[in-house]
Design an enzyme around this catalytic site. Structure first.
Site, PDB file in Angstrom:
ATOM      1  N   HIS A 215       0.832  -1.201   0.000  1.00 43.21           N
ATOM      2  CA  HIS A 215       0.000   0.000   0.000  1.00 43.21           C
ATOM      3  C   HIS A 215       0.869   1.254   0.000  1.00 43.21           C
ATOM      4  O   HIS A 215       0.532   2.246  -0.647  1.00 43.21           O
ATOM      5  CB  HIS A 215      -0.923   0.004   1.225  1.00 43.21           C
ATOM      6  N   HIS A 257       1.723  -3.529   9.431  1.00 45.04           N
ATOM      7  CA  HIS A 257       3.147  -3.374   9.105  1.00 45.04           C
ATOM      8  C   HIS A 257       3.940  -2.762  10.233  1.00 45.04           C
ATOM      9  O   HIS A 257       3.386  -2.063  11.098  1.00 45.04           O
ATOM     10  CB  HIS A 257       3.295  -2.443   7.889  1.00 45.04           C
TER      11      HIS A 257
HETATM   12  C1  LIG Z   1      -4.688  -8.858  -5.363  1.00 48.36           C
HETATM   13  C2  LIG Z   1      -3.966  -7.660  -5.857  1.00 48.36           C
HETATM   14  C3  LIG Z   1      -4.114  -7.276  -7.268  1.00 48.36           C
HETATM   15  C4  LIG Z   1      -3.175  -6.940  -5.065  1.00 48.36           C
HETATM   16  C5  LIG Z   1      -2.914  -7.231  -3.647  1.00 48.36           C
HETATM   17  C6  LIG Z   1      -2.802  -5.941  -2.948  1.00 48.36           C
HETATM   18  C7  LIG Z   1      -2.401  -6.148  -1.527  1.00 48.36           C
HETATM   19  C8  LIG Z   1      -3.297  -6.854  -0.631  1.00 48.36           C
HETATM   20  C9  LIG Z   1      -1.206  -5.680  -1.118  1.00 48.36           C
HETATM   21  C10 LIG Z   1      -0.685  -5.833   0.252  1.00 48.36           C
HETATM   22  O1  LIG Z   1      -0.441  -4.589   0.754  1.00 48.36           O
HETATM   23  P1  LIG Z   1       0.368  -4.430   2.093  1.00 48.36           P
HETATM   24  O2  LIG Z   1       1.725  -5.015   1.843  1.00 48.36           O
HETATM   25  O3  LIG Z   1       0.436  -2.950   2.325  1.00 48.36           O
HETATM   26  O4  LIG Z   1      -0.379  -5.122   3.162  1.00 48.36           O
END
Ligand SMILES: CC(C)=CCC/C(C)=C/COP(=O)(O)O
Length: 296
Positions: A215, A257
Site C-alpha cells: 500500500h 506493518h
Molecule cells: C490482489 C492484488 C491485485 C493486489 C494485492 C494488494 C495487496 C493486498 C497488497 C498488500 O499490501 P500491504 O503489503 O500494504 O499489506
C-alpha cells in the site's frame, strides 16, 4: 566430547566455551552469549584448566580479537601453529558484532517497539479500535484491485491518444509495482507484526509477508504519477500527498506493518515512478502496444 567445529557452530561461542564453568547453566543468560573478548579470554583459560580439547580452544582463540592481533601468548603457545580452519561468517558476527550490525539490530528493536506503540487500531478492542473501519476504508483506497480495475475501465473509455498514453503507463506502473513488491516480499519473507489480524481485502499468497508495504509503494507511486500527469488545483495536490501519507500511517496503525516496511515502501514507490518515467511508453517507442489497444 563434541567436535570443536560443532561446539563452535552449534551456539554462540561464549556459551559453548564455558559449559564447564560453574557460574550458571550453559546457554543461561548469565553466560551472555554475546561473545565479548573478555569472555573469550576466560573461556580459553578454563578450557586449559579443565582439559578441554586443545583444538577446540585453538578454534575459539582464533576467533578472539586479541588473538588476531597476535598478542595473546596462550593462543600462540598451542600445540600446533597451523592456521585454524575458517569459521562460518555468522559465528564471526556473533563474536565481533560490527558497528553496522549493532546499528541494524538497534534500528530493528526501535522499529518493533514503535510499530507496536503505533498499532492503536490493530483490533476492535485496541485504544483506537473505533477508528478501525475508517482505516480499513483507507486500506481499500490503496488496494491494487480498485486501481487496476479503474485504470482498465478508463483505458476502455478513453477516446484520445494522449489519455490512452497516460493510462497505459499507469497500468504499466501498477503491474510493475505488484511484481516488484511480490518479488521483494518473497525474498525477504518478513512476517507481519504479531498483533496484526489477517482480515485484509483480497490478498495474494506473498501478502502474508510485510516487507515492503504494497500500500505504501502504491501510495507513493500513484501520488507521484498523479501529481506529474494530472493538472490539479493546489488543494487537490495537497490532498493527494496527504492521502499517501495517511495511507502509509494507517498500515502501522492497523498493525499490518512495521514502520520500516512502510518507510521502505514509500522509497520503493518513489523510485518505481522514476523507472516508469524513464521507460515511458508512447506510440513512438511501443507502437505495437498502442495499435493492439486501439483495435480493442
Ligand atoms: C490482489 C492484488 C491485485 C493486489 C494485492 C494488494 C495487496 C493486498 C497488497 C498488500 O499490501 P500491504 O503489503 O500494504 O499489506
Amino acid at each position: 566430547m563434541p567436535s570443536p567445529r560443532r561446539s563452535v557452530e552449534g551456539r554462540p561461542l561464549g556459551v559453548s566455551a564455558s559449559s564447564s564453568s560453574s557460574s550458571g547453566s550453559p546457554g543461561s543468560p548469565a553466560h551472555g552469549g554475546g561473545g565479548s573478548s573478555r569472555f573469550e579470554f576466560q573461556s580459553l583459560l578454563s578450557s586449559r584448566a579443565t582439559g578441554v580439547d586443545p583444538a577446540c580452544a585453538r578454534l575459539r582463540a582464533s576467533e578472539s580479537p586479541v588473538h588476531r592481533r597476535s598478542s595473546f601468548p596462550l593462543a600462540a603457545a598451542g600445540p600446533s601453529q597451523a592456521p585454524p580452519p575458517p569459521l562460518p561468517e555468522e559465528d564471526r558476527m556473533d563474536l565481533n558484532p560490527s558497528f553496522l550490525g549493532i546499528a541494524l539490530r538497534s534500528l530493528l528493536a526501535i522499529d518493533l517497539w514503535l510499530s507496536k506503540k503505533l498499532g492503536v487500531c490493530a483490533g476492535e478492542s485496541s485504544s483506537w479500535g473505533s477508528v478501525r473501519p475508517l482505516m480499513k476504508l483507507l486500506e481499500i483506497s490503496g488496494h491494487g484491485i480498485p486501481w487496476l480495475v479503474g485504470t482498465l475501465y478508463c483505458l476502455c473509455r478513453s477516446d484520445s491518444w494522449a489519455g490512452r498514453e497516460v493510462l497505459m503507463n499507469l497500468l504499466f506502473a501498477l503491474l510493475l509495482d505488484l511484481l516488484l513488491v511480490a518479488l521483494i516480499k518473497g525474498l525477504v519473507r518478513r512476517r507481519r507484526p504479531a498483533h496484526n489480524q489477517m482480515d485484509m481485502f483480497v490478498t495474494l499468497s506473498v501478502d502474508k509477508y510485510s516487507f515492503p508495504s504494497g500500500h505504501a509503494t502504491r501510495a507513493a507511486l500513484m501520488s507521484r504519477f498523479i501529481l506529474n500527469h494530472l493538472v490539479l488545483a493546489i488543494p487537490l495536490r495537497v490532498l493527494v500527498v496527504l492521502w499517501a501519507f495517511v495511507l502509509g500511517l494507517s498500515r502501522v496503525m492497523l498493525g499490518r506493518h512495521n514502520v520500516t516496511d512502510v518507510a521502505f515502501g514509500f522509497f520503493l514507490g518513489y523510485m518505481q515512478y522514476s523507472i516508469v518515467d524513464y521507460c515511458w511508453l508512447s506510440p513512438h517507442n511501443a507502437p505495437v502496444l498502442f495499435l493492439l489497444w486501439s483495435q480493442q
